[in-house]
Design a protein around this motif. Structure first.
Motif, PDB file in Angstrom:
ATOM      1  N   GLU A   1      40.774  45.862  44.167  1.00 16.91           N
ATOM      2  CA  GLU A   1      41.728  45.464  45.214  1.00 16.91           C
ATOM      3  C   GLU A   1      42.073  44.227  45.073  1.00 16.91           C
ATOM      4  O   GLU A   1      43.245  43.474  45.135  1.00 16.91           O
ATOM      5  CB  GLU A   1      41.465  45.810  46.456  1.00 16.91           C
ATOM      6  N   LEU A   2      40.974  43.147  44.987  1.00 20.73           N
ATOM      7  CA  LEU A   2      41.297  41.761  44.637  1.00 20.73           C
ATOM      8  C   LEU A   2      42.009  41.241  43.414  1.00 20.73           C
ATOM      9  O   LEU A   2      43.052  40.807  43.432  1.00 20.73           O
ATOM     10  CB  LEU A   2      39.840  41.180  44.586  1.00 20.73           C
ATOM     11  N   LEU A   3      41.998  42.084  42.489  1.00 19.85           N
ATOM     12  CA  LEU A   3      42.582  41.846  41.025  1.00 19.85           C
ATOM     13  C   LEU A   3      44.127  42.124  41.261  1.00 19.85           C
ATOM     14  O   LEU A   3      45.037  41.515  40.823  1.00 19.85           O
ATOM     15  CB  LEU A   3      42.108  42.781  39.980  1.00 19.85           C
ATOM     16  N   GLN A   9      45.870  42.472  44.186  1.00 17.91           N
ATOM     17  CA  GLN A   9      46.606  41.743  45.281  1.00 17.91           C
ATOM     18  C   GLN A   9      46.659  40.329  45.078  1.00 17.91           C
ATOM     19  O   GLN A   9      47.490  39.619  45.749  1.00 17.91           O
ATOM     20  CB  GLN A   9      45.749  41.810  46.668  1.00 17.91           C
ATOM     21  N   SER A  10      45.906  39.705  44.284  1.00 12.98           N
ATOM     22  CA  SER A  10      45.824  38.113  44.342  1.00 12.98           C
ATOM     23  C   SER A  10      46.942  37.439  43.533  1.00 12.98           C
ATOM     24  O   SER A  10      47.147  37.798  42.415  1.00 12.98           O
ATOM     25  CB  SER A  10      44.474  37.648  43.785  1.00 12.98           C
ATOM     26  N   ASP A  11      47.365  36.374  44.127  1.00 18.06           N
ATOM     27  CA  ASP A  11      48.156  35.255  43.505  1.00 18.06           C
ATOM     28  C   ASP A  11      47.351  34.138  42.850  1.00 18.06           C
ATOM     29  O   ASP A  11      47.822  33.925  41.744  1.00 18.06           O
ATOM     30  CB  ASP A  11      49.185  34.780  44.479  1.00 18.06           C
ATOM     31  N   VAL A  12      46.361  34.072  43.370  1.00 17.17           N
ATOM     32  CA  VAL A  12      45.384  33.188  42.806  1.00 17.17           C
ATOM     33  C   VAL A  12      43.965  33.694  42.789  1.00 17.17           C
ATOM     34  O   VAL A  12      43.533  34.360  43.775  1.00 17.17           O
ATOM     35  CB  VAL A  12      45.342  31.668  43.547  1.00 17.17           C
ATOM     36  N   ILE A  13      42.991  33.670  41.569  1.00 18.89           N
ATOM     37  CA  ILE A  13      41.795  34.146  41.515  1.00 18.89           C
ATOM     38  C   ILE A  13      40.783  32.945  41.014  1.00 18.89           C
ATOM     39  O   ILE A  13      41.066  32.433  40.105  1.00 18.89           O
ATOM     40  CB  ILE A  13      41.816  35.357  40.478  1.00 18.89           C
ATOM     41  N   SER A  14      40.043  32.984  41.794  1.00 19.27           N
ATOM     42  CA  SER A  14      38.902  31.813  41.643  1.00 19.27           C
ATOM     43  C   SER A  14      37.388  32.394  41.525  1.00 19.27           C
ATOM     44  O   SER A  14      37.116  33.170  42.452  1.00 19.27           O
ATOM     45  CB  SER A  14      38.906  30.735  42.905  1.00 19.27           C
ATOM     46  N   LEU A  15      36.942  31.900  40.430  1.00 22.07           N
ATOM     47  CA  LEU A  15      35.459  32.565  40.327  1.00 22.07           C
ATOM     48  C   LEU A  15      34.163  31.912  40.740  1.00 22.07           C
ATOM     49  O   LEU A  15      34.166  30.495  40.527  1.00 22.07           O
ATOM     50  CB  LEU A  15      35.433  32.630  38.485  1.00 22.07           C
ATOM     51  N   HIS A  16      33.502  32.383  41.377  1.00 25.38           N
ATOM     52  CA  HIS A  16      32.399  31.731  42.091  1.00 25.38           C
ATOM     53  C   HIS A  16      31.173  32.607  42.210  1.00 25.38           C
ATOM     54  O   HIS A  16      30.489  32.570  42.971  1.00 25.38           O
ATOM     55  CB  HIS A  16      32.934  31.351  43.504  1.00 25.38           C
ATOM     56  N   VAL A  17      30.682  33.255  41.003  1.00 25.73           N
ATOM     57  CA  VAL A  17      29.453  33.864  40.593  1.00 25.73           C
ATOM     58  C   VAL A  17      28.881  33.439  39.762  1.00 25.73           C
ATOM     59  O   VAL A  17      29.290  32.564  38.922  1.00 25.73           O
ATOM     60  CB  VAL A  17      29.954  35.528  40.195  1.00 25.73           C
ATOM     61  N   ASN A  60      38.262  39.962  31.592  1.00 20.90           N
ATOM     62  CA  ASN A  60      38.501  40.416  30.114  1.00 20.90           C
ATOM     63  C   ASN A  60      39.825  41.117  29.948  1.00 20.90           C
ATOM     64  O   ASN A  60      40.579  41.220  31.175  1.00 20.90           O
ATOM     65  CB  ASN A  60      37.405  41.163  29.599  1.00 20.90           C
ATOM     66  N   LYS A  61      40.137  41.683  28.914  1.00 20.25           N
ATOM     67  CA  LYS A  61      41.426  42.442  28.837  1.00 20.25           C
ATOM     68  C   LYS A  61      41.569  43.602  29.947  1.00 20.25           C
ATOM     69  O   LYS A  61      42.720  43.754  30.501  1.00 20.25           O
ATOM     70  CB  LYS A  61      41.657  43.063  27.731  1.00 20.25           C
ATOM     71  N   THR A  62      40.497  44.194  30.269  1.00 15.31           N
ATOM     72  CA  THR A  62      40.638  45.503  31.191  1.00 15.31           C
ATOM     73  C   THR A  62      40.950  44.804  32.697  1.00 15.31           C
ATOM     74  O   THR A  62      41.753  45.436  33.354  1.00 15.31           O
ATOM     75  CB  THR A  62      39.206  46.309  31.110  1.00 15.31           C
ATOM     76  N   THR A  63      40.106  43.755  33.064  1.00 16.45           N
ATOM     77  CA  THR A  63      40.455  43.351  34.340  1.00 16.45           C
ATOM     78  C   THR A  63      41.725  42.540  34.390  1.00 16.45           C
ATOM     79  O   THR A  63      42.401  42.325  35.573  1.00 16.45           O
ATOM     80  CB  THR A  63      39.241  42.199  34.859  1.00 16.45           C
ATOM     81  N   ILE A  64      42.335  41.769  33.270  1.00 12.82           N
ATOM     82  CA  ILE A  64      43.176  41.120  33.586  1.00 12.82           C
ATOM     83  C   ILE A  64      44.811  41.839  33.652  1.00 12.82           C
ATOM     84  O   ILE A  64      45.546  41.728  34.026  1.00 12.82           O
ATOM     85  CB  ILE A  64      43.475  40.211  31.974  1.00 12.82           C
ATOM     86  N   ASP A  65      44.390  43.175  32.940  1.00 10.49           N
ATOM     87  CA  ASP A  65      45.637  44.272  33.002  1.00 10.49           C
ATOM     88  C   ASP A  65      45.838  44.534  34.445  1.00 10.49           C
ATOM     89  O   ASP A  65      46.778  45.131  34.685  1.00 10.49           O
ATOM     90  CB  ASP A  65      44.998  45.441  32.243  1.00 10.49           C
ATOM     91  N   GLN A  66      44.602  44.633  35.309  1.00 13.04           N
ATOM     92  CA  GLN A  66      44.833  44.640  36.678  1.00 13.04           C
ATOM     93  C   GLN A  66      45.471  43.859  37.633  1.00 13.04           C
ATOM     94  O   GLN A  66      45.821  43.950  38.656  1.00 13.04           O
ATOM     95  CB  GLN A  66      43.436  45.464  37.233  1.00 13.04           C
ATOM     96  N   MET A  67      45.635  42.611  36.856  1.00 11.48           N
ATOM     97  CA  MET A  67      46.082  41.473  37.581  1.00 11.48           C
ATOM     98  C   MET A  67      47.779  41.414  37.670  1.00 11.48           C
ATOM     99  O   MET A  67      48.305  42.000  36.916  1.00 11.48           O
ATOM    100  CB  MET A  67      45.760  40.308  37.211  1.00 11.48           C
ATOM    101  N   LYS A  68      48.361  40.595  38.570  1.00 12.67           N
ATOM    102  CA  LYS A  68      49.801  40.205  38.757  1.00 12.67           C
ATOM    103  C   LYS A  68      50.157  39.416  37.390  1.00 12.67           C
ATOM    104  O   LYS A  68      49.295  38.607  37.050  1.00 12.67           O
ATOM    105  CB  LYS A  68      50.281  39.570  39.922  1.00 12.67           C
ATOM    106  N   ASN A  69      51.113  39.600  36.710  1.00  8.75           N
ATOM    107  CA  ASN A  69      51.515  38.792  35.753  1.00  8.75           C
ATOM    108  C   ASN A  69      51.612  37.225  36.050  1.00  8.75           C
ATOM    109  O   ASN A  69      51.756  36.332  35.187  1.00  8.75           O
ATOM    110  CB  ASN A  69      52.908  39.245  34.953  1.00  8.75           C
ATOM    111  N   SER A  70      51.839  37.169  37.332  1.00  2.00           N
ATOM    112  CA  SER A  70      52.058  35.545  37.849  1.00  2.00           C
ATOM    113  C   SER A  70      50.939  34.959  38.303  1.00  2.00           C
ATOM    114  O   SER A  70      50.819  34.114  39.155  1.00  2.00           O
ATOM    115  CB  SER A  70      53.055  35.905  39.250  1.00  2.00           C
TER     116      SER A  70
END
Length: 319
Positions: free
Chosen positions: A197-199, A201-209, A220-230
């Motif tokens: 859902e995060l991937l 819905q998000s307009d901005v994704i920030s990594l903190h793990v 990676n390609k799989t998770t990027i494919d779930q993101m908005k193009n913007s």
């Protein structure tokens, strides 16, 4: 008692180390070759206490460090030390969990504001006379974006991410987060969601793990494919969380709008890193932790950790 600091260059420039020197015989090294076991072992072979920032201490080294009793990691992440090997040798390992939380949260938004506000670019263009030579009272060479109403997705929800969330809320952003286990939240403006859902819905994704086997190449390609193009992706955590080839491809194919990172997989960055030639890629040289106040706090907590260990009351122990 012999204390060895393996890589103090970044810290040694402007800090007062007398508080540490009061605790024992301290040997400072500006740098230690991170891939040279012989050099690392030669420097620590007679040490009781080792302090490391980025110099790795793996099983091959620890197995031969016969006098070593304590390792102080001068940072939050502890992937630089083979914790299992240290425990087998009854070596206490400590880290500094929250020293840079405010600085890194601030820097995370510095990256985001650079992407959305393009301050650096337009400052350079003004100084190159593009404004003075133009016909209009204004100009812009790259799109600018408001943050109000955009959704920020935080992957991980520890101390830094929670501070980033508060800044985002002040900018009137919607905030969601994914954490590998449920987190209690004390407000109604942040919501925990699944990673999928995060991937989406998000307009901005920030990594903190933190970096661990299951988070390496998380983006990676799989998770990027779930993101908005913007989408705008930010990384102030660890470079290995992002597959750099996949990210470069996504940027160049307009599948990700921008990637802003303070970290890369190999540091210092190598000249053929694919991100260096990718579109809309912003890279800073691992400086989120570097404000003077932050480094002073780092030294203070390092000394307090060591004092607590010497008093047989260790704190911030990595288990």
């Amino acid at each position: 008692m012999k204390i060895v600091l393996l890589d103090g260059y970044e810290l040694n420039k402007d800090l007062d180390w007398s508080v540490l020197q009061a605790l024992g015989d301290v040997i400072f090294y500006d740098r230690t070759a991170v891939d040279d076991h012989a050099e690392i072992l030669d420097k620590i072979k007679n040490a009781d206490i080792v302090l490391t920032h980025k110099t790795p201490l793996d099983e091959a080294v620890l197995s031969k460090a016969s006098q070593l009793k304590y390792i102080g990691i001068m940072g939050t992440g502890y992937d630089v030390v083979d914790i299992d090997s240290a425990h087998k040798k009854n070596i206490i390992v400590t880290n500094i969990p929250t020293y840079a939380s405010d600085a890194v949260a601030q820097f995370t938004f510095s990256l985001l504001l650079e992407v959305t506000g393009q301050v650096g670019l337009h400052n350079q263009l003004v100084h190159k006379d593009k404004w003075s030579e133009g016909p209009d009272f204004t100009f812009w060479d790259k799109p600018l974006f408001e943050l109000k109403g955009k959704t920020l997705g935080l992957i991980g929800y520890g101390h830094i991410a929670q501070k980033v969330a508060k800044i985002a809320h002040a900018f009137s952003m919607s905030v969601i987060f994914y954490n590998h286990r449920p987190k209690q939240v004390d407000n109604d403006w942040v919501k925990q969601v699944s990673l999928d859902e995060l991937l989406k819905q998000s307009d901005v994704i920030s990594l903190h793990v933190i970096q661990m086997p299951e988070t390496i190449n998380l983006i990676n390609k799989t998770t990027i494919d779930q993101m908005k193009n913007s989408v705008i992706v930010l990384n102030t955590a660890r470079g290995k969380l992002v597959n750099e080839i996949d990210m470069a491809d996504a940027l160049n194919n307009d599948q990700v709008y921008a990637f802003a990172t303070d970290v890369v997989q190999k540091e210092p960055i190598i000249s053929n890193n694919p991100l260096l030639k990718a579109k809309n890629c912003y890279i800073t040289p691992h400086i989120a932790w570097a404000p003077l106040e932050t480094r002073e706090r780092l030294l203070d907590i390092t000394v307090e950790n060591l004092k607590s260990y010497l008093d047989d009351k260790p704190v911030n122990v990595v288990s």
